[in-house]
Scaffold this active site. Structure first.
Site: not given
Length: 271
Positions: A8, A39-40, A67-68, A153, A178, A180
């Site tokens: 991530d 995603e982040n 999810n983001h 994820h 996910h 991290h």
């Protein structure tokens, strides 16, 4: 085939570190296919078209979300037009975008990438187990694809590990994103699938999973909502996983963590 997957990417610090390291790692490790979980990447929440283009320019072949996925609204209208940007495959039918893609690697070899999102402590999406079964039935390793990468994820290591065993022998690698936090369980499962519960993040580890600790800590100590979380902006550690596969079978022959810079001990595999 040699595959590198960046965990991530969190905020500007992580983004800049990946963009700086990707070309050198591709050359040093002779990478055939390189991807990242993005995603982040946009201030810790989602991704933008501009960031996608910056990753592609650095040599990233595929970007996964999670999810983001929809935190940046612009991506909803963008994702259908970008085949290299994947959201979880177990979103309901009709959700924008795609959950898997087949891509060209060096030498004309085909790589299938599929991402699923787990359900323990996460949004209740469709069951990832049959979604993976159907994808792997239609794209058999060594036939329709020379390598298959499964992104898991999710929050619970138990669920990710169960999914890893579920696809063992049918995928080249099944690795988690996910949380991290890089896990120390890099291994090759009995059927030949490389596995790691979580790759870790590309971001500042002097933080709370990539977010500024002075903002995150009061949420735990006072149990009060406060300032919006924001990514830590110190020197980033790049966390990735490096997998080599057998060109005859598509199964893994080796797996190793890659960590560069920042606060974690550095490790780069020797070829």
């Amino acid at each position: 085939m040699r595959i590198l997957y960046f965990g991530d990417v969190v905020g500007r610090s992580g983004r800049e570190a990946v963009i700086a390291q990707a070309p050198e790692l591709r050359k040093r490790l002779k990478i055939d296919f390189m991807m990242a979980c993005g995603e982040n990447a946009a201030a810790g929440f989602g991704i933008t078209a501009k960031i996608c283009e910056a990753f592609y320019a650095a040599g990233i072949d595929c970007i996964t979300l999670g999810n983001h996925a929809w935190d940046q609204r612009e991506i909803i209208g963008y994702i259908d037009g970008d085949p290299k940007l994947l959201r979880p495959a177990n979103y309901p039918t009709g959700t924008p975008g795609r959950g898997l893609g087949v891509y060209d690697s060096t030498g004309g070899r085909k790589v299938l990438v599929i991402q699923v999102m787990t359900r323990l402590f996460m949004d209740p999406l469709d069951d990832p187990f049959p979604v993976l079964d159907e994808a792997l039935r239609r794209h058999r390793l060594g036939h329709a694809a020379d390598a298959i990468i499964v992104d898991l994820h999710g929050e619970a290591t138990s669920e990710k590990m169960a999914l890893g065993h579920h696809v063992d022998g049918r995928a080249s690698m099944a690795v988690g994103t996910h949380t991290h936090v890089p896990t120390a369980d890099t291994l090759i499962m009995p059927g030949g699938t490389a596995y790691q519960s979580d790759i870790g993040m590309c971001g500042d580890y002097d933080s709370v999973i990539g977010m500024k600790k002075e903002i995150a800590l009061p949420r735990f100590t006072r149990k009060m909502p406060g300032e919006r979380l924001a990514p830590a902006d110190g020197e980033a550690t790049v966390c990735a996983v490096f997998v080599e596969t057998d060109d005859r079978t598509g199964l893994a022959t080796s797996i190793a963590p890659v960590r560069i810079g920042g606060r974690l001990p550095e490790t780069i595999p020797e070829l």
